[in-house]
Design a protein around this motif. Structure first.
Motif, PDB file in Angstrom:
ATOM      1  N   ASN A 158     -31.127 -59.811  31.945  1.00  0.00           N
ATOM      2  CA  ASN A 158     -32.381 -60.428  31.250  1.00  0.00           C
ATOM      3  C   ASN A 158     -33.451 -60.207  32.361  1.00  0.00           C
ATOM      4  O   ASN A 158     -33.388 -60.581  33.552  1.00  0.00           O
ATOM      5  CB  ASN A 158     -31.827 -62.056  31.483  1.00  0.00           C
ATOM      6  CG  ASN A 158     -32.713 -63.011  30.749  1.00  0.00           C
ATOM      7  OD1 ASN A 158     -33.757 -62.412  30.211  1.00  0.00           O
ATOM      8  ND2 ASN A 158     -32.331 -64.420  30.268  1.00  0.00           N
ATOM      9  N   SER A 159     -34.315 -59.693  31.671  1.00  0.00           N
ATOM     10  CA  SER A 159     -35.621 -59.777  32.536  1.00  0.00           C
ATOM     11  C   SER A 159     -36.251 -60.767  33.224  1.00  0.00           C
ATOM     12  O   SER A 159     -36.890 -60.544  34.165  1.00  0.00           O
ATOM     13  CB  SER A 159     -36.725 -59.019  31.346  1.00  0.00           C
ATOM     14  OG  SER A 159     -37.217 -60.074  30.548  1.00  0.00           O
ATOM     15  N   GLY A 160     -36.001 -62.140  32.699  1.00  0.00           N
ATOM     16  CA  GLY A 160     -36.328 -63.245  33.438  1.00  0.00           C
ATOM     17  C   GLY A 160     -35.343 -63.676  34.489  1.00  0.00           C
ATOM     18  O   GLY A 160     -35.664 -64.836  35.045  1.00  0.00           O
ATOM     19  N   GLY A 161     -34.135 -62.947  34.717  1.00  0.00           N
ATOM     20  CA  GLY A 161     -33.106 -63.099  35.572  1.00  0.00           C
ATOM     21  C   GLY A 161     -31.949 -63.808  34.766  1.00  0.00           C
ATOM     22  O   GLY A 161     -32.185 -64.013  33.586  1.00  0.00           O
ATOM     23  N   GLY A 162     -30.917 -63.635  35.196  1.00  0.00           N
ATOM     24  CA  GLY A 162     -29.604 -63.763  34.720  1.00  0.00           C
ATOM     25  C   GLY A 162     -29.261 -62.571  33.810  1.00  0.00           C
ATOM     26  O   GLY A 162     -29.685 -61.460  34.029  1.00  0.00           O
ATOM     27  N   THR A 163     -28.478 -62.889  33.043  1.00  0.00           N
ATOM     28  CA  THR A 163     -27.736 -62.090  32.130  1.00  0.00           C
ATOM     29  C   THR A 163     -27.631 -62.371  30.657  1.00  0.00           C
ATOM     30  O   THR A 163     -27.668 -63.634  30.159  1.00  0.00           O
ATOM     31  CB  THR A 163     -26.057 -61.767  32.465  1.00  0.00           C
ATOM     32  OG1 THR A 163     -26.032 -61.303  33.910  1.00  0.00           O
ATOM     33  CG2 THR A 163     -25.361 -60.725  31.546  1.00  0.00           C
ATOM     34  N   ILE A 164     -27.825 -61.518  29.817  1.00  0.00           N
ATOM     35  CA  ILE A 164     -27.631 -61.853  28.139  1.00  0.00           C
ATOM     36  C   ILE A 164     -26.423 -61.229  27.764  1.00  0.00           C
ATOM     37  O   ILE A 164     -26.273 -60.104  28.015  1.00  0.00           O
ATOM     38  CB  ILE A 164     -28.949 -61.102  27.559  1.00  0.00           C
ATOM     39  CG1 ILE A 164     -30.266 -61.723  28.169  1.00  0.00           C
ATOM     40  CG2 ILE A 164     -28.858 -61.241  26.013  1.00  0.00           C
ATOM     41  CD1 ILE A 164     -31.430 -60.998  27.338  1.00  0.00           C
ATOM     42  N   PHE A 165     -25.455 -61.965  27.185  1.00  0.00           N
ATOM     43  CA  PHE A 165     -24.392 -61.609  26.607  1.00  0.00           C
ATOM     44  C   PHE A 165     -24.616 -61.455  25.122  1.00  0.00           C
ATOM     45  O   PHE A 165     -24.975 -62.646  24.421  1.00  0.00           O
ATOM     46  CB  PHE A 165     -23.428 -62.308  26.908  1.00  0.00           C
ATOM     47  CG  PHE A 165     -22.867 -62.282  28.452  1.00  0.00           C
ATOM     48  CD1 PHE A 165     -22.062 -61.270  28.712  1.00  0.00           C
ATOM     49  CD2 PHE A 165     -23.279 -63.174  29.259  1.00  0.00           C
ATOM     50  CE1 PHE A 165     -21.502 -61.171  30.110  1.00  0.00           C
ATOM     51  CE2 PHE A 165     -23.164 -63.165  30.839  1.00  0.00           C
ATOM     52  CZ  PHE A 165     -22.081 -62.247  31.025  1.00  0.00           C
ATOM     53  N   GLN A 166     -24.551 -60.051  24.622  1.00  0.00           N
ATOM     54  CA  GLN A 166     -24.748 -59.820  23.134  1.00  0.00           C
ATOM     55  C   GLN A 166     -23.387 -59.851  22.357  1.00  0.00           C
ATOM     56  O   GLN A 166     -22.629 -59.163  23.018  1.00  0.00           O
ATOM     57  CB  GLN A 166     -25.691 -59.120  22.789  1.00  0.00           C
ATOM     58  CG  GLN A 166     -27.180 -59.250  22.931  1.00  0.00           C
ATOM     59  CD  GLN A 166     -27.956 -58.221  22.487  1.00  0.00           C
ATOM     60  OE1 GLN A 166     -27.944 -57.833  21.217  1.00  0.00           O
ATOM     61  NE2 GLN A 166     -29.066 -57.954  23.117  1.00  0.00           N
ATOM     62  N   PHE A 167     -22.884 -60.440  21.331  1.00  0.00           N
ATOM     63  CA  PHE A 167     -21.726 -60.162  20.619  1.00  0.00           C
ATOM     64  C   PHE A 167     -21.885 -60.147  19.170  1.00  0.00           C
ATOM     65  O   PHE A 167     -22.900 -60.943  18.503  1.00  0.00           O
ATOM     66  CB  PHE A 167     -20.665 -61.338  21.095  1.00  0.00           C
ATOM     67  CG  PHE A 167     -21.030 -62.762  20.696  1.00  0.00           C
ATOM     68  CD1 PHE A 167     -20.237 -63.140  19.507  1.00  0.00           C
ATOM     69  CD2 PHE A 167     -21.521 -63.330  21.326  1.00  0.00           C
ATOM     70  CE1 PHE A 167     -20.449 -64.443  19.286  1.00  0.00           C
ATOM     71  CE2 PHE A 167     -22.035 -64.914  21.282  1.00  0.00           C
ATOM     72  CZ  PHE A 167     -21.208 -65.209  19.826  1.00  0.00           C
ATOM     73  N   THR A 168     -21.038 -59.504  18.492  1.00  0.00           N
ATOM     74  CA  THR A 168     -20.978 -59.614  16.943  1.00  0.00           C
ATOM     75  C   THR A 168     -19.863 -60.205  16.489  1.00  0.00           C
ATOM     76  O   THR A 168     -18.729 -60.443  17.302  1.00  0.00           O
ATOM     77  CB  THR A 168     -21.042 -57.872  16.650  1.00  0.00           C
ATOM     78  OG1 THR A 168     -19.607 -57.578  17.002  1.00  0.00           O
ATOM     79  CG2 THR A 168     -22.132 -57.118  16.987  1.00  0.00           C
ATOM     80  N   ALA A 169     -20.042 -60.696  15.328  1.00  0.00           N
ATOM     81  CA  ALA A 169     -18.911 -61.485  14.858  1.00  0.00           C
ATOM     82  C   ALA A 169     -18.833 -61.349  13.358  1.00  0.00           C
ATOM     83  O   ALA A 169     -20.018 -61.585  12.654  1.00  0.00           O
ATOM     84  CB  ALA A 169     -18.971 -62.883  15.026  1.00  0.00           C
ATOM     85  N   PRO A 170     -17.857 -60.598  12.762  1.00  0.00           N
ATOM     86  CA  PRO A 170     -17.937 -60.633  11.329  1.00  0.00           C
ATOM     87  C   PRO A 170     -17.529 -61.956  10.467  1.00  0.00           C
ATOM     88  O   PRO A 170     -17.147 -62.769  10.948  1.00  0.00           O
ATOM     89  CB  PRO A 170     -16.612 -59.515  10.813  1.00  0.00           C
ATOM     90  CG  PRO A 170     -15.912 -59.802  12.200  1.00  0.00           C
ATOM     91  CD  PRO A 170     -16.795 -60.232  13.319  1.00  0.00           C
ATOM     92  N   VAL A 197     -21.302 -57.350  24.805  1.00  0.00           N
ATOM     93  CA  VAL A 197     -21.688 -56.466  25.987  1.00  0.00           C
ATOM     94  C   VAL A 197     -22.771 -57.538  26.615  1.00  0.00           C
ATOM     95  O   VAL A 197     -23.492 -58.230  26.164  1.00  0.00           O
ATOM     96  CB  VAL A 197     -22.674 -55.269  25.322  1.00  0.00           C
ATOM     97  CG1 VAL A 197     -21.508 -54.415  24.347  1.00  0.00           C
ATOM     98  CG2 VAL A 197     -23.640 -55.772  24.157  1.00  0.00           C
ATOM     99  N   PRO A 198     -22.735 -57.023  28.051  1.00  0.00           N
ATOM    100  CA  PRO A 198     -23.812 -57.753  28.757  1.00  0.00           C
ATOM    101  C   PRO A 198     -24.893 -56.916  28.934  1.00  0.00           C
ATOM    102  O   PRO A 198     -25.005 -55.709  29.105  1.00  0.00           O
ATOM    103  CB  PRO A 198     -23.028 -58.030  30.325  1.00  0.00           C
ATOM    104  CG  PRO A 198     -21.948 -56.802  30.123  1.00  0.00           C
ATOM    105  CD  PRO A 198     -21.618 -56.503  28.721  1.00  0.00           C
ATOM    106  N   GLU A 199     -26.270 -57.507  29.313  1.00  0.00           N
ATOM    107  CA  GLU A 199     -27.191 -56.646  29.610  1.00  0.00           C
ATOM    108  C   GLU A 199     -28.133 -57.648  30.455  1.00  0.00           C
ATOM    109  O   GLU A 199     -28.072 -58.849  30.608  1.00  0.00           O
ATOM    110  CB  GLU A 199     -28.052 -56.312  28.561  1.00  0.00           C
ATOM    111  CG  GLU A 199     -28.810 -57.331  27.765  1.00  0.00           C
ATOM    112  CD  GLU A 199     -29.491 -56.859  26.535  1.00  0.00           C
ATOM    113  OE1 GLU A 199     -30.851 -57.038  26.217  1.00  0.00           O
ATOM    114  OE2 GLU A 199     -28.994 -56.079  25.620  1.00  0.00           O
TER     115      GLU A 199
END
Length: 83
Positions: free
Chosen positions: A63-75, A59-61
């Protein structure tokens, strides 16, 4: 040999670019979607395919400092020997 899911971890990758354009936010992971003049628009599609094929989620969100944070899960798999 038996393979069992041991746990799921979360990872985050952040950049400090211009961020995700609202114009493409709903199509961000579709192939060939790009805002770059010479971009192919396949990287995020490939990332999502790999992550989801291993049972994860991305999922993307913003980034408060500019840009984007991509968070992902992996089992993670745990191997155990059958006797």
């Amino acid at each position: 040999m038996t393979v069992e899911l041991a746990k799921v971890d979360r990872f985050a990758v952040a950049d400090k670019g211009p961020g995700t354009s609202p114009d493409i936010a709903d199509r961000l992971f579709q192939p060939f979607v790009t805002t770059k003049e010479h971009g192919m628009g396949v990287r995020l599609s490939i990332c999502r395919t790999i992550i989801e094929s291993h049972g994860g989620h991305i999922v993307p969100e913003a980034n408060s400092g500019g840009g984007t944070i991509f968070q992902f899960t992996a089992p993670f798999a745990e191997l155990s020997e059958e006797t």
